[in-house]
Design a protein around this motif. Sequence first.
Motif, PDB file in Angstrom:
ATOM      1  N   GLY A 187      33.787  28.931  38.367  1.00 45.94           N
ATOM      2  CA  GLY A 187      33.848  28.853  37.673  1.00 45.94           C
ATOM      3  C   GLY A 187      33.477  30.897  37.899  1.00 45.94           C
ATOM      4  O   GLY A 187      33.375  31.795  36.653  1.00 45.94           O
ATOM      5  N   ALA A 188      33.745  31.618  38.904  1.00 47.72           N
ATOM      6  CA  ALA A 188      33.590  32.764  39.124  1.00 47.72           C
ATOM      7  C   ALA A 188      33.969  34.091  38.446  1.00 47.72           C
ATOM      8  O   ALA A 188      34.015  34.826  37.747  1.00 47.72           O
ATOM      9  N   GLY A 189      36.141  33.545  38.123  1.00 50.54           N
ATOM     10  CA  GLY A 189      36.587  34.561  37.836  1.00 50.54           C
ATOM     11  C   GLY A 189      36.486  34.607  36.381  1.00 50.54           C
ATOM     12  O   GLY A 189      35.864  35.937  35.378  1.00 50.54           O
ATOM     13  N   ALA A 190      35.958  34.163  35.557  1.00 49.74           N
ATOM     14  CA  ALA A 190      35.491  33.786  33.862  1.00 49.74           C
ATOM     15  C   ALA A 190      34.364  34.780  33.013  1.00 49.74           C
ATOM     16  O   ALA A 190      33.537  35.549  33.349  1.00 49.74           O
ATOM     17  N   GLN A 191      32.915  34.406  35.565  1.00 46.29           N
ATOM     18  CA  GLN A 191      31.809  34.908  34.878  1.00 46.29           C
ATOM     19  C   GLN A 191      31.920  36.621  35.066  1.00 46.29           C
ATOM     20  O   GLN A 191      30.564  37.025  34.254  1.00 46.29           O
ATOM     21  N   VAL A 192      32.516  37.360  35.571  1.00 46.16           N
ATOM     22  CA  VAL A 192      32.727  38.306  35.821  1.00 46.16           C
ATOM     23  C   VAL A 192      32.437  39.414  34.605  1.00 46.16           C
ATOM     24  O   VAL A 192      32.142  40.356  34.830  1.00 46.16           O
ATOM     25  N   ARG A 193      33.308  38.966  33.952  1.00 46.04           N
ATOM     26  CA  ARG A 193      33.449  39.891  32.651  1.00 46.04           C
ATOM     27  C   ARG A 193      32.391  39.939  31.948  1.00 46.04           C
ATOM     28  O   ARG A 193      32.393  40.838  31.740  1.00 46.04           O
ATOM     29  N   PRO A 194      31.456  38.146  31.342  1.00 46.04           N
ATOM     30  CA  PRO A 194      30.452  39.000  30.956  1.00 46.04           C
ATOM     31  C   PRO A 194      29.451  39.781  31.653  1.00 46.04           C
ATOM     32  O   PRO A 194      28.309  40.618  31.674  1.00 46.04           O
ATOM     33  N   LEU A 195      28.854  39.444  32.662  1.00 44.16           N
ATOM     34  CA  LEU A 195      28.444  40.887  33.558  1.00 44.16           C
ATOM     35  C   LEU A 195      29.179  41.577  34.364  1.00 44.16           C
ATOM     36  O   LEU A 195      28.077  42.653  34.161  1.00 44.16           O
ATOM     37  N   MET A 240      34.586  50.300  32.752  1.00 43.76           N
ATOM     38  CA  MET A 240      34.599  49.011  34.189  1.00 43.76           C
ATOM     39  C   MET A 240      34.837  47.324  33.301  1.00 43.76           C
ATOM     40  O   MET A 240      35.142  46.965  34.052  1.00 43.76           O
ATOM     41  N   ALA A 241      34.172  47.954  32.033  1.00 41.08           N
ATOM     42  CA  ALA A 241      34.120  46.506  32.186  1.00 41.08           C
ATOM     43  C   ALA A 241      35.135  45.596  31.404  1.00 41.08           C
ATOM     44  O   ALA A 241      34.865  43.911  31.346  1.00 41.08           O
ATOM     45  N   ARG A 242      35.966  45.916  31.497  1.00 42.55           N
ATOM     46  CA  ARG A 242      37.701  45.376  31.167  1.00 42.55           C
ATOM     47  C   ARG A 242      37.858  45.213  32.028  1.00 42.55           C
ATOM     48  O   ARG A 242      39.149  44.554  32.313  1.00 42.55           O
ATOM     49  N   ILE A 243      37.987  45.037  33.483  1.00 39.98           N
ATOM     50  CA  ILE A 243      38.721  44.666  34.527  1.00 39.98           C
ATOM     51  C   ILE A 243      37.798  43.466  35.048  1.00 39.98           C
ATOM     52  O   ILE A 243      37.004  42.999  35.051  1.00 39.98           O
ATOM     53  N   THR A 244      39.022  42.386  34.761  1.00 43.64           N
ATOM     54  CA  THR A 244      38.143  41.194  35.330  1.00 43.64           C
ATOM     55  C   THR A 244      38.929  40.764  37.180  1.00 43.64           C
ATOM     56  O   THR A 244      38.673  41.907  37.452  1.00 43.64           O
ATOM     57  N   GLU A 245      38.112  40.494  37.241  1.00 44.52           N
ATOM     58  CA  GLU A 245      37.901  39.908  39.027  1.00 44.52           C
ATOM     59  C   GLU A 245      39.062  40.216  39.528  1.00 44.52           C
ATOM     60  O   GLU A 245      39.757  39.861  41.165  1.00 44.52           O
ATOM     61  N   SER A 246      39.779  39.447  38.841  1.00 43.20           N
ATOM     62  CA  SER A 246      41.231  39.577  39.485  1.00 43.20           C
ATOM     63  C   SER A 246      42.337  41.549  39.568  1.00 43.20           C
ATOM     64  O   SER A 246      43.196  40.977  40.666  1.00 43.20           O
ATOM     65  N   GLY A 247      41.536  41.939  38.810  1.00 46.40           N
ATOM     66  CA  GLY A 247      41.990  43.273  38.657  1.00 46.40           C
ATOM     67  C   GLY A 247      40.977  44.313  39.489  1.00 46.40           C
ATOM     68  O   GLY A 247      40.880  45.060  38.983  1.00 46.40           O
ATOM     69  N   ALA A 248      40.276  43.300  40.155  1.00 46.56           N
ATOM     70  CA  ALA A 248      39.221  44.799  40.865  1.00 46.56           C
ATOM     71  C   ALA A 248      39.923  45.664  41.786  1.00 46.56           C
ATOM     72  O   ALA A 248      40.136  45.144  42.591  1.00 46.56           O
TER      73      ALA A 248
END
Length: 848
Positions: free
Chosen positions: A562-570, A584-592
């Motif tokens: 669930g790490a990828g999905a949890q990055v967005r709310p964080l 920066m809040a619109r960047i996902t884990e894969s797009g860091a």
Amino acid sequence: MPFTQGSLFGEADAIGYGSGQVYDEMVTGQGRLRPHWQTFMSTLGPLDAGQMAERWEEARRLLHQNGVTYNIYGDPNGMERPWPLDMMPLLLPSHEWKAIESGLIQRASLLNAILTDLYGPQTLTRYGRLPPSVIHADPGFRRAVHGIRVPNDVHLHFYAVDLARAPDGRWWVLSDRTQAPSGSGYALENRAVIAKVLPDSFRHCQVERLTGFFDTFKETLLSLAQRPNGAGGTPRVVLLTPGPYNETYFEHVYLARYLGITLVEGADLTVRDRQVFLKTLSGLEPVDVILRRLDADFADPLELRADSSLGVAGLIEAVRAGNVVMANALGSGLMESMAMKSSLPTLCRHLLGEELRLPGVASWWCGNDAERAYVIDHLDGLVVKPAFPSLSFEPIFGAQLSAAERSALIERIKRRPWYFVAQEQMALSTAPVWQDGRLQPRPLVLRVFLCATPSGGYAVMPGGLTRVSSEPGRLVVSMQSGGGSKDTWILAPRRADVATSQPRLALANEPSAAGIRTSANDLPSRVADGLYWLGRYAERAEGALRLLRATQSRLIDSNTPGAGAQVRPLLELLAALGMIPAEMARITESGANRGLREALHAAVTDPEHPNSLRSQVLRLHRTAYSVRDRLSMDMWRVVSAIDRQTRPPKTRFDAAALLLRLDDVMIGLAAFSGLEQESMTRGAGWRFLDIGRRIERALHMVAVMRGIHVVDLDRLEEPAQAATLSVLLELGESVMTYRARHLTSVQRTSVLELLLAEEANPRALAFQLAALEAHMRALPNQGAGSGADPTGGALSIIAAARASLGRTEGLASSETVRALLDTLAMSLPDVSNFLAHAYFSHAFARSA
């Protein structure tokens, strides 16, 4: 026991030894140890560089752990500097010390007698014993206190003298410190450290203890108390400090603790009806004695320096009425004037009927025509200094001036002659310091301290603060210019009585604090305010840290379920709290990307970022420093460690190193919280600290809930909803509790009940409100005074919020939760405002 100069100092450093140019404290001109050094050197062993380095490191670590610092204004490396202590003490034999002691007691009596005359009948100037211009040209002469009688005619309650030894071995007085002498606390700390680092040497050398001197000083302070109109009760003694930005603030804290008296700033005191009062949580409490570490110029803005915010308006009138005693008396700084030094031998014969036993270095005040002419003719062999302490400039060595500089100085002297004093240039004696793996000689100045005794005499501290210059041959000895310090050992003729360097504890049947008034609610309002904000900043730093750590761990470890999905709310939450840019809040884990990594790094380490972790820790450290006298040594060490761990690195952290550093900081914050809960007495100080923590934790929980849009979770798909709720549980440190209660996947209502309404969960909002209500009801003087209960408004807010949270069925409704969070976001700051008005600003009337 012969020691060759080369083996001790090296050939280069041996130049000048034994040639008559300087006096060395340890060796004779033939390279032999002086007799009183032989026992000490034998206990050190062969001076192994490795072993000495270990001892030096142990001393450095002890000083660091004890938080021993001094402040340098405007230093780009930071205001606080570690205290520089050399492990080699200065040793003086008892017979030599007796002569110094006798001379200093005479000198203290003389200066006090001069002050009594100059602030009284002024017979010395009237009959020509002292030129009137010496007094009236000095800004240090306080006309506002002329004619005020002081108890027992004692102006000098604490006095320090700077001594130097000439090449012939005689001690001479360089300067007198009569305003608010500093250094005794550092001398006491030096002794505590060196006695631990060199225990065998300390024991075998039979060193005189310092404890008795401070016991005498404490008795003197208590004896000064004069309760008005025959009022009884225990006297109250306070130490008045300019505040945490003063260069010797550590010493103010140290001495207040050691003597068992209250540390106060000017804002903590007020004058009512010519009586000085301390603003405490219980109201206004009378003050009997003020140990002054504030220059007299700043003491009273009504009668002295009008722009001072450090003093107390009306203080001189209270002194004039005899309702408070100042130690030292206001105006005592007059005796620091260099212009008066040449008159002291004559005044000693006149006032005491004795020859001056401890001479001063020959001085010439340029305000006198004949002395000015001598100075100009002999400038090459003199040192020019300011005549009065308020005219601050570095000493000017005539021999080092070029022809143009010499002419310019002479013109300055002729233009304002009363500004300048010239002294004979004196070669300072040297003492060994351990540096670069060997002993090296450094010029030294010895500061010795005296205090008045209850019987009317003076006592000399059997030791002192030895200061050494930063380099060989440098004759300006100053801590501000890179100098160091030494412990000073007076060798007793017989084994000294065993005594500790810690304050004596009162026995069960003795008065509290050895006769000094104490009370559970004797907390100054300023200190209560500081402790309150200390709790808030500690909790604010922890909230920021938990959020940053959760985000960083998911960005570097994508294998976590669930790490990828949890990055967005964080990221959305970080942006909502102003810790990263909104884009920066619109960047996902894969797009860091690099921009996100830099933003997160800045959110951790950038001191200029107002919401970064580093900024929160700086506020925590600054607030802890302002109430340092109320914190245990362990708590201060933890705060210092947290400060060090969050300092910007010299090179950027990589992702893994940054996460490890966040873990270290979390351990430090947890240690601080643990000490707060397990080591602080449950008095008013702890209560306000915990109130601050509870308010901040409640506000943070509300901000997290709103920033993560918990009321809009129904609009998200189930995986995103689960990810957001999992983040909430982690930030609320409630993951384990939830799993133990619920075997199913995370559910919105269950999570909200645990984090909002569960009073048994120390992270829940309901727990914070319950704790706040309990604290509010336990605060002093509920309902006192002429008005309504000052905390009634706060209690009403808390009661309403608790009632709303008690209706857990409403947590299933998004609109109910939204309304609750919005109401709390607006009303919780009002709780803080009510507290500030009731207890920190004395806006409500409360009886004393």
